[in-house]
Design an enzyme around this catalytic site. Sequence first.
Site, PDB file in Angstrom:
ATOM      1  N   GLU A  83       6.839  11.297  -9.386  1.00 35.11           N
ATOM      2  CA  GLU A  83       7.476  12.339 -11.009  1.00 35.11           C
ATOM      3  C   GLU A  83       8.017  12.926  -9.438  1.00 35.11           C
ATOM      4  O   GLU A  83       8.118  14.971  -9.946  1.00 35.11           O
ATOM      5  CB  GLU A  83       6.583  12.627 -10.870  1.00 35.11           C
ATOM      6  CG  GLU A  83       5.430  11.467 -12.171  1.00 35.11           C
ATOM      7  CD  GLU A  83       4.197  11.795 -12.151  1.00 35.11           C
ATOM      8  OE1 GLU A  83       3.707  11.987 -11.640  1.00 35.11           O
ATOM      9  OE2 GLU A  83       3.528  10.776 -13.658  1.00 35.11           O
ATOM     10  N   GLU A 118      -6.126   6.389  -3.825  1.00 36.60           N
ATOM     11  CA  GLU A 118      -5.000   6.572  -3.495  1.00 36.60           C
ATOM     12  C   GLU A 118      -3.808   6.289  -1.992  1.00 36.60           C
ATOM     13  O   GLU A 118      -2.765   5.173  -2.428  1.00 36.60           O
ATOM     14  CB  GLU A 118      -4.268   8.153  -4.511  1.00 36.60           C
ATOM     15  CG  GLU A 118      -2.949   8.136  -4.637  1.00 36.60           C
ATOM     16  CD  GLU A 118      -2.406   8.737  -5.428  1.00 36.60           C
ATOM     17  OE1 GLU A 118      -1.913   9.266  -6.661  1.00 36.60           O
ATOM     18  OE2 GLU A 118      -2.633  10.161  -5.606  1.00 36.60           O
ATOM     19  N   ASP A 163      11.160   9.884 -10.938  1.00 39.95           N
ATOM     20  CA  ASP A 163      10.478   9.036 -10.712  1.00 39.95           C
ATOM     21  C   ASP A 163       9.570   7.899 -10.627  1.00 39.95           C
ATOM     22  O   ASP A 163       8.678   8.776 -11.047  1.00 39.95           O
ATOM     23  CB  ASP A 163      11.619   8.699  -9.175  1.00 39.95           C
ATOM     24  CG  ASP A 163      10.515   9.000  -7.764  1.00 39.95           C
ATOM     25  OD1 ASP A 163       9.963  10.160  -8.831  1.00 39.95           O
ATOM     26  OD2 ASP A 163      11.053   9.872  -6.771  1.00 39.95           O
TER      27      ASP A 163
END
Length: 359
Positions: free
Chosen positions: A164, A312, A161
């Site tokens: 990962e 992130e 996905d």
Amino acid sequence: MNRLRELAEVSHAIITGNQDAGGAYPAAPTFSAYRGYAWLRDGSFTAEGISRYGDVGSAGRFHDWVDRVLRSRRRQVDVLCAAHARGERPDDAAMLPTRFTFDGADGSDPWWDFQTDGYGIWLWSVVNHAVRHGLELDRWRGGIDVAVDYLVAFWDRPCYDWWEEHVEQRHVSTLGAIYGGLVAIAPYTDIAVLDVAERIRSLVLAEGIYDGRLTKWLGTSAVDGSLPACVVPFGLVNGEVGAATLTAVADDLDVDGGVHRFAADVFYGGGQWILLSALLGWNLAAAGDTAGAWRHLRWIAEQATPDGELPEQVPHHLLHPGSRDEWIVRWGTVATPLLWSHGMYLILADELGVLPEKV
């Protein structure tokens, strides 16, 4: 407003300042596991933000890079498609990778590499860029044809996905990304991609719905922070299913404007992701919830470092705090800056009219 506009300017500068000479957008220029690699998924969303900012040249160079990389894979895709036509199932290792070195090669270290979503996202991104700026798609025709052939053959194959994980599943956000790419390219190709797109939609509606909203993968009830992409921008669902999906993501994964990936996330303790906050905000803006969209934009701006870099994820409201240190030992501190975070900020800022005068 000035601070939000300044962050858009900094985001543009960070993205373009780190763009490789060949056009690739590195995922994160200083993070150990991402440094030296470019993902089609990350880069295509980043290019959308840069295109909206008005930097036609930078976004175009990224699409040029993808086109070169995919044209160089023409033979590989022909072999894969021929095997598929014979009823064979190529090994995952034989499939196209999710990330490339800046010169278009495979990575030299092991990775969770078989992911198809990026190829659909790139089709969506390159079409948007061309239409927005009045460019001819023939400039990227070779790469487009490779991506279309690959997706038409392998759209329904299980793969990793967006995060990962779970290579054994068919992920709804992956199917949504492929759907969005095929619908976007449909007016510009002779291949019957809309037939495939309708098969994707029928499959998701039959097996990817729980309690009236989308699920993380087919046959589960779990929620994932990437699912809003199936509403906006990819248009896989709308109406009641779309609204219920956004509500589920907000209820289960949104805390104070920051959005988690999924409830079981242990990566760096399961923090809140900048890009997912922007994605949900983008959907809220499109749905007319301007106040909700502003909430997410302001939350993102609050997470920037003093130099304006967006990470992130941030370690607020960690889902599994006991797992955070093991990732720091393994890979170092969280990726900062993450260019995908900056690209998504530009998209949401554009939705809310925050971007400065176009370059």
